[in-house]
Motif scaffolding. Structure first.
Motif, PDB file in Angstrom:
ATOM      1  N   TRP A  21       0.824  -1.201   0.000  1.00  0.00           N
ATOM      2  CA  TRP A  21       0.000   0.000   0.000  1.00  0.00           C
ATOM      3  C   TRP A  21       0.866   1.261   0.000  1.00  0.00           C
ATOM      4  O   TRP A  21       0.569   2.247  -0.687  1.00  0.00           O
ATOM      5  CB  TRP A  21      -0.929  -0.010   1.214  1.00  0.00           C
ATOM      6  CG  TRP A  21      -1.811   1.195   1.328  1.00  0.00           C
ATOM      7  CD1 TRP A  21      -1.747   2.176   2.268  1.00  0.00           C
ATOM      8  CD2 TRP A  21      -2.888   1.544   0.460  1.00  0.00           C
ATOM      9  NE1 TRP A  21      -2.718   3.111   2.055  1.00  0.00           N
ATOM     10  CE2 TRP A  21      -3.440   2.753   0.939  1.00  0.00           C
ATOM     11  CE3 TRP A  21      -3.446   0.957  -0.679  1.00  0.00           C
ATOM     12  CZ2 TRP A  21      -4.514   3.388   0.324  1.00  0.00           C
ATOM     13  CZ3 TRP A  21      -4.523   1.586  -1.294  1.00  0.00           C
ATOM     14  CH2 TRP A  21      -5.038   2.783  -0.800  1.00  0.00           C
ATOM     15  N   HIS A  22       1.952   1.241   0.754  1.00  0.00           N
ATOM     16  CA  HIS A  22       2.850   2.395   0.789  1.00  0.00           C
ATOM     17  C   HIS A  22       3.547   2.585  -0.557  1.00  0.00           C
ATOM     18  O   HIS A  22       3.789   3.724  -0.979  1.00  0.00           O
ATOM     19  CB  HIS A  22       3.880   2.209   1.906  1.00  0.00           C
ATOM     20  CG  HIS A  22       3.270   2.153   3.269  1.00  0.00           C
ATOM     21  ND1 HIS A  22       3.921   1.586   4.363  1.00  0.00           N
ATOM     22  CD2 HIS A  22       2.050   2.567   3.729  1.00  0.00           C
ATOM     23  CE1 HIS A  22       3.136   1.677   5.417  1.00  0.00           C
ATOM     24  NE2 HIS A  22       1.999   2.254   5.068  1.00  0.00           N
ATOM     25  N   MET A  23       3.856   1.483  -1.233  1.00  0.00           N
ATOM     26  CA  MET A  23       4.455   1.591  -2.559  1.00  0.00           C
ATOM     27  C   MET A  23       3.470   2.221  -3.542  1.00  0.00           C
ATOM     28  O   MET A  23       3.848   3.054  -4.373  1.00  0.00           O
ATOM     29  CB  MET A  23       4.875   0.201  -3.051  1.00  0.00           C
ATOM     30  CG  MET A  23       5.739   0.219  -4.312  1.00  0.00           C
ATOM     31  SD  MET A  23       7.405   0.848  -3.979  1.00  0.00           S
ATOM     32  CE  MET A  23       7.642   1.904  -5.405  1.00  0.00           C
ATOM     33  N   LEU A  24       2.213   1.842  -3.437  1.00  0.00           N
ATOM     34  CA  LEU A  24       1.185   2.429  -4.293  1.00  0.00           C
ATOM     35  C   LEU A  24       1.044   3.920  -4.003  1.00  0.00           C
ATOM     36  O   LEU A  24       0.888   4.733  -4.929  1.00  0.00           O
ATOM     37  CB  LEU A  24      -0.147   1.710  -4.091  1.00  0.00           C
ATOM     38  CG  LEU A  24      -1.337   2.245  -4.905  1.00  0.00           C
ATOM     39  CD1 LEU A  24      -1.053   2.134  -6.403  1.00  0.00           C
ATOM     40  CD2 LEU A  24      -2.617   1.502  -4.542  1.00  0.00           C
ATOM     41  N   ALA A  25       1.086   4.291  -2.720  1.00  0.00           N
ATOM     42  CA  ALA A  25       0.985   5.706  -2.348  1.00  0.00           C
ATOM     43  C   ALA A  25       2.137   6.499  -2.963  1.00  0.00           C
ATOM     44  O   ALA A  25       1.943   7.610  -3.497  1.00  0.00           O
ATOM     45  CB  ALA A  25       0.988   5.848  -0.826  1.00  0.00           C
ATOM     46  N   LEU A  26       3.347   5.945  -2.905  1.00  0.00           N
ATOM     47  CA  LEU A  26       4.510   6.631  -3.475  1.00  0.00           C
ATOM     48  C   LEU A  26       4.382   6.746  -4.996  1.00  0.00           C
ATOM     49  O   LEU A  26       4.702   7.785  -5.581  1.00  0.00           O
ATOM     50  CB  LEU A  26       5.781   5.873  -3.105  1.00  0.00           C
ATOM     51  CG  LEU A  26       7.092   6.430  -3.684  1.00  0.00           C
ATOM     52  CD1 LEU A  26       7.323   7.852  -3.203  1.00  0.00           C
ATOM     53  CD2 LEU A  26       8.271   5.535  -3.321  1.00  0.00           C
ATOM     54  N   PHE A  27       3.893   5.691  -5.625  1.00  0.00           N
ATOM     55  CA  PHE A  27       3.738   5.703  -7.083  1.00  0.00           C
ATOM     56  C   PHE A  27       2.722   6.766  -7.510  1.00  0.00           C
ATOM     57  O   PHE A  27       2.966   7.552  -8.437  1.00  0.00           O
ATOM     58  CB  PHE A  27       3.294   4.322  -7.560  1.00  0.00           C
ATOM     59  CG  PHE A  27       3.174   4.197  -9.052  1.00  0.00           C
ATOM     60  CD1 PHE A  27       4.298   4.131  -9.848  1.00  0.00           C
ATOM     61  CD2 PHE A  27       1.932   4.147  -9.664  1.00  0.00           C
ATOM     62  CE1 PHE A  27       4.202   4.014 -11.221  1.00  0.00           C
ATOM     63  CE2 PHE A  27       1.819   4.030 -11.031  1.00  0.00           C
ATOM     64  CZ  PHE A  27       2.951   3.966 -11.821  1.00  0.00           C
ATOM     65  N   VAL A  28       1.581   6.794  -6.831  1.00  0.00           N
ATOM     66  CA  VAL A  28       0.552   7.783  -7.166  1.00  0.00           C
ATOM     67  C   VAL A  28       1.069   9.195  -6.925  1.00  0.00           C
ATOM     68  O   VAL A  28       0.866  10.103  -7.740  1.00  0.00           O
ATOM     69  CB  VAL A  28      -0.729   7.519  -6.348  1.00  0.00           C
ATOM     70  CG1 VAL A  28      -1.737   8.654  -6.527  1.00  0.00           C
ATOM     71  CG2 VAL A  28      -1.354   6.191  -6.755  1.00  0.00           C
ATOM     72  N   ALA A  29       1.751   9.412  -5.807  1.00  0.00           N
ATOM     73  CA  ALA A  29       2.306  10.728  -5.510  1.00  0.00           C
ATOM     74  C   ALA A  29       3.314  11.149  -6.568  1.00  0.00           C
ATOM     75  O   ALA A  29       3.378  12.324  -6.956  1.00  0.00           O
ATOM     76  CB  ALA A  29       2.959  10.713  -4.126  1.00  0.00           C
ATOM     77  N   THR A  30       4.106  10.187  -7.045  1.00  0.00           N
ATOM     78  CA  THR A  30       5.098  10.492  -8.084  1.00  0.00           C
ATOM     79  C   THR A  30       4.420  10.930  -9.378  1.00  0.00           C
ATOM     80  O   THR A  30       4.819  11.927  -9.994  1.00  0.00           O
ATOM     81  CB  THR A  30       5.971   9.251  -8.358  1.00  0.00           C
ATOM     82  OG1 THR A  30       6.622   8.864  -7.149  1.00  0.00           O
ATOM     83  CG2 THR A  30       7.010   9.548  -9.418  1.00  0.00           C
ATOM     84  N   ILE A  31       3.381  10.207  -9.782  1.00  0.00           N
ATOM     85  CA  ILE A  31       2.674  10.545 -11.010  1.00  0.00           C
ATOM     86  C   ILE A  31       2.016  11.911 -10.891  1.00  0.00           C
ATOM     87  O   ILE A  31       2.089  12.742 -11.804  1.00  0.00           O
ATOM     88  CB  ILE A  31       1.614   9.470 -11.332  1.00  0.00           C
ATOM     89  CG1 ILE A  31       2.294   8.123 -11.605  1.00  0.00           C
ATOM     90  CG2 ILE A  31       0.768   9.884 -12.534  1.00  0.00           C
ATOM     91  CD1 ILE A  31       3.258   8.135 -12.766  1.00  0.00           C
TER      92      ILE A  31
END
Length: 472
Positions: A21-31
């Motif tokens: 879930w934290h990886m997804l949060a980082l990915f979305v924030a990056t995009i």
């Protein structure tokens, strides 16, 4: 940052580990940061890479079940894209691309529709070796098209319909079709193949070409004619254009040594991409390195040329980071978790209709949003097809269908191609700005000096510096 922290603080949904879930949060924030232009794209990816390693989401030395922080830089597909972009620079540097385009226009350019078919054939020839719509459409086709339009007094505004509008739309549509025909015609295609490979579906250069050649050729034949009928240019006959192209070719002189070597190098590359893996065990990325090494040994490309190609190195960096993050989402189960949710939505229909629905959803979400985010998040669509009820869907066929459709958002989206980019009013402008931010690239193109005598009037198109943006 706010979006990332917000997702980070939300309790982890059922079926996911906290790390996922934290990886997804980082990915979305990056995009979102890339879209909002907080910093240059490479800088955003550098910060995301640092955070990912710092908090152990992707450790530098990965253990079992981990994704390495720097694993994206070991991805052969990333290097295939980068090396192919370096090779495309040689096509522009030597003038071979311009020569090819002028040749076809000199043959078919007596009618305006013939000019469009000339551009189509030139794009078809150059497509396998230039993985960039900006480089082909903006760096090679656009300057010639602009010279043709200007020669007939067709400028943006009231005179655009004489020839310029028709040719600009034709080139953008043709370029998009060519992007879908060859694995190496667009930077996103090898990524699609890599994503399919992660799911056990092997997509080679040959299989991609075989799957796209028939619909691609049909589209290339039909599209200029169809466009000529629904959006005709005011000028139908253009005998001067064929003469102009022949004159330009005469001024260029015979093929130089560099052009001949580059042509032979491209023929070798195509052969290696088609049969190298099967006959000689030579990977497509290794083939690209061979082609670049030949150009360096023959002094067509120097090391200075290579290190100055900022666009290629920039692409390698941010693509590697984003692919690493997408790989982590897959390994940590996020992609499978999303895929199960989507599969449940199409669970009540057969796999044929399910495949159509998934492809349409993928296509139109690309059109409404932007291609890179969905290209990197494309794994769920492939998994959904494999999990459709009845288990009758062919994973290879589904992967190829998705791969070929991935590059076709251009014709459906105004502003998705360097030749057609125009501002739009209202909320659409924001959408285009977000799209351009993520997939746009600035490509300096030196517009060539072109002189053309039309109806007893000599008109000089002065060279200038043109900035072209468009999808890679």
């Amino acid at each position: 940052m706010i979006i990332g922290l917000g997702m980070f603080l939300i309790p982890t949904p059922g079926g996911l580990e906290p790390r996922a879930w934290h990886m997804l949060a980082l990915f979305v924030a990056t995009i979102v940061a890339i879209i909002a232009k907080v910093m240059p794209m490479g800088a955003v990816c550098l910060v995301a890479l640092t955070i990912s390693g710092l908090f152990g989401l992707t450790p530098v030395v990965p253990g079992k079940g981990d994704v390495g922080m720097l694993s994206g830089f070991a991805n052969s597909t990333i290097w295939l894209i980068g090396i192919a972009m370096l090779l495309s620079r040689a096509v522009i540097k030597t003038g071979l691309g311009r020569r090819v385009a002028l040749f076809f226009i000199s043959v078919f350019g007596k009618k305006m529709i013939g000019v469009a078919y000339g551009f189509a054939l030139a794009d078809l020839v150059l497509g396998p070796g230039i993985p960039s719509a900006s480089a082909r459409g903006g760096g090679i086709m656009y300057p010639i098209m602009q010279s043709v339009a200007t020669a007939y007094g067709s400028e943006p505004g009231p005179t655009a319909r004489k020839a310029g509008s028709f040719l600009a739309i034709a080139i953008s549509q043709i370029d998009t079709i060519v992007c879908a025909m060859f694995l190496t015609a667009m930077a996103g295609n090898p990524i699609m193949a890599s994503l399919a490979g992660d799911l056990g579906v092997h997509m080679s250069w040959t299989s991609w070409f075989v799957g796209a050649i028939v619909p691609g050729l049909v589209a290339l034949i039909a599209l200029p004619y169809f466009l000529y009928k629904i959006y005709p240019p005011e000028i139908k006959d253009s005998p001067e254009i064929a003469a102009f192209a022949r004159g330009e070719l005469k001024d260029m002189g015979p093929m130089s040594r560099a052009e001949k070597v580059l042509t032979a190098d491209f023929v070798l590359l195509l052969l290696l991409w088609i049969v190298g893996d099967m006959a000689f065990g030579i990977n497509a990325t290794v083939s690209a390195f061979i082609g670049l090494a030949i150009l360096m040994v023959t002094s067509i490309m120097t090391w200075e040329d290579i290190i100055k190609e900022k666009a290629a190195w920039n692409t390698i960096f941010w693509f590697a980071v984003l692919v690493m993050m997408a790989g982590a989402l897959n390994t940590y189960g996020v992609v499978g978790w999303i895929a199960k949710g989507i599969a449940r939505g199409v669970g009540g229909i057969g796999w044929h209709m399910g495949l159509v629905v998934l492809i349409l959803v993928f296509f139109y979400t690309r059109v409404l949003l932007h291609p890179l985010f969905l290209r990197l998040g494309g794994r769920p669509h492939l998994r959904d097809v494999r999990g459709l009820p009845g288990h009758g869907a062919c994973p290879r066929g589904a992967a190829h269908a998705r791969g070929h459709v991935a590059g076709l958002y251009g014709p459906a989206q105004h502003g998705a191609h360097p030749v057609l980019r125009r501002p739009r009013p209202g909320p659409v402008r924001l959408g285009l700005q977000l799209h351009r931010t993520l997939v746009g690239r600035q490509l300096p193109v030196l517009h060539p000096l072109a002189a053309h005598l039309v109806r007893g009037r000599r008109r000089m198109v002065q060279g200038d510096r043109l900035v072209v943006t468009g999808p890679r």
